[in-house]
Design an enzyme around this catalytic site. Structure first.
Site, short mmCIF file in Angstrom:
data_model
loop_
_atom_site.label_atom_id
_atom_site.label_comp_id
_atom_site.label_asym_id
_atom_site.label_seq_id
_atom_site.Cartn_x
_atom_site.Cartn_y
_atom_site.Cartn_z
N LYS A 113 0.83 -1.21 0.00
CA LYS A 113 0.00 0.00 0.00
C LYS A 113 0.87 1.26 0.00
O LYS A 113 0.51 2.25 -0.63
CB LYS A 113 -0.91 0.01 1.22
CG LYS A 113 -2.06 -0.97 1.11
CD LYS A 113 -3.18 -0.62 2.05
CE LYS A 113 -4.30 -1.63 1.94
NZ LYS A 113 -5.37 -1.39 2.92
N LYS A 158 -7.44 -10.30 -7.20
CA LYS A 158 -8.67 -10.43 -6.44
C LYS A 158 -9.71 -9.47 -6.99
O LYS A 158 -9.36 -8.38 -7.42
CB LYS A 158 -8.37 -9.98 -4.99
CG LYS A 158 -8.50 -11.06 -4.01
CD LYS A 158 -8.35 -10.73 -2.55
CE LYS A 158 -8.35 -9.34 -2.01
NZ LYS A 158 -8.39 -9.32 -0.53
N LYS A 174 -12.50 -3.28 -5.58
CA LYS A 174 -12.99 -1.99 -6.06
C LYS A 174 -11.92 -1.21 -6.79
O LYS A 174 -12.20 -0.37 -7.59
CB LYS A 174 -13.53 -1.17 -4.88
CG LYS A 174 -12.61 -1.16 -3.69
CD LYS A 174 -13.36 -1.52 -2.41
CE LYS A 174 -12.36 -1.79 -1.30
NZ LYS A 174 -12.89 -2.53 -0.20
#
Ligand code: TRP
Length: 329
Positions: A115, A197, A200
């Site tokens: 991240k 995966k 969003k």
């Protein structure tokens, strides 16, 4: 309290929920409710580890509760609550930061590294500390089992390490939780790239069916989903990763076995199968959205109030012990 084992899990309100969240997590939680004492949390303090629009965050926080309820999580059986309603979460996170967490522990976290790479220069200290807040969530409730996706296993292991260290350095206080990894096959991948995966953030929205998608938009996404070479409808993760993912969605929504699905589409092509899957998904969304739309703000507020009351009793018991051991009056 009864003798059932305690389950804790949570979802952060940082994006709209999608079929991957439902099939990979929430629908499995529904099955756990009778056998375990379950706490299902909306972890809104985790969401603000990256910048959120305040009004959207408020709305999404309530929407997740609606999704829990529409999915069949029963507030009479399980405790549904907001992380921010139970102050002990942030309180325990701070204490664990000081007493039991080393910089070197958090430097090992792969999710942070990923991240941080994607967020450029605006990486918050909160994002670094995210796993400690997660450990606090879990440890406050004497949790036995934490059902999560495989991307969260490292965080649950860290939670165990922090608990062990605290127990060793002060006195036996925390129960060591076990991780429960989602059932095989319940990891739903992106429709546009079966290596990622369903999420969003993955390359736009085309690979992701949101639970609040308009029916026709959902149908289009299925029809546009990437497929593999060949034409036979069969489950084979190596040869046909894209089709296998679509078959998993079909299997989980209908309960039909892979074998039966293959038989149903014998002699037909990917296009026919996708049409069938689109019908299955649209039927599911129609029913889901009907339930979801029937849940009022008032009901959400009531569920959360009750949930917070239950959770607080347990959390306060734990934090009292912890503070006593550390010397906080
Ligand atoms: N980090 C989890 C995720 O991204 C969400 C989460 C926060 C969680 N606290 C938790 C999951 C405690 C299980 C238990 O999926």
């Amino acid at each position: 309290m009864n003798n059932k084992k305690v389950i804790f899990s949570g979802i952060k309100p940082s994006g709209d929920l999608h079929l991957g969240n439902y099939l990979g997590a929430i629908s499995q939680w529904v099955e756990l409710q009778d056998k375990y004492e379950c706490l299902f949390c909306v972890v809104n303090y985790h969401a603000i580890t990256v910048r959120q629009d305040p009004e959207t965050l408020k709305q999404r926080t309530k929407d997740i509760v609606r999704v829990y309820l529409a999915s069949g999580i029963n507030p009479k059986k399980s405790t549904i609550f907001l992380q921010s309603d139970v102050y002990e979460h942030t309180e325990l996170a701070w204490i664990l930061n000081c007493t039991s967490t080393r910089m070197s522990d958090l430097n090992k976290m792969t999710q942070f590294k990923d991240k941080a790479r994607n967020n450029g220069t605006s990486v918050s200290v909160g994002l670094f500390d995210y796993p400690v807040l997660m450990a606090a969530d879990i440890l406050l409730y004497n949790t036995d089992i934490v059902p999560v996706g495989d991307d969260q296993v490292q965080h649950v292991e860290l939670c165990r390490d922090l608990a062990k260290r605290f127990n060793h350095d002060y006195a036996p206080t925390f129960k060591l939780p076990e991780v429960m990894i989602r059932k095989q096959g319940a990891r739903i991948m992106s429709l546009s790239n079966p290596e990622n995966k369903m999420s969003k953030s993955a390359e736009g929205d085309s690979g992701c069916i949101f639970l609040n998608d308009a029916l026709e938009a959902a149908r289009k996404k299925i029809m546009k989903a990437v497929t593999d070479s060949g034409s036979e409808v069969k489950y084979d993760l190596n040869e046909k990763p894209a089709l296998s993912n679509l078959m998993t969605i079909y299997h989980l929504l209908t309960g039909e076995s892979y074998k039966d699905i293959k038989k149903d589409y014998e002699g037909q092509g990917y296009g026919d199968f996708k049409k069938g899957l689109a019908d299955v998904v649209v039927k599911f969304l129609t029913e889901f959205q009907k339930k979801y739309n029937a849940i009022s703000d008032k009901e959400v507020a009531k569920v959360l109030e009750r949930g917070a009351t239950c959770a607080k009793v347990l959390a306060q018991e734990t934090i009292k012990k912890v503070k006593e051991r550390v010397g906080i009056i």
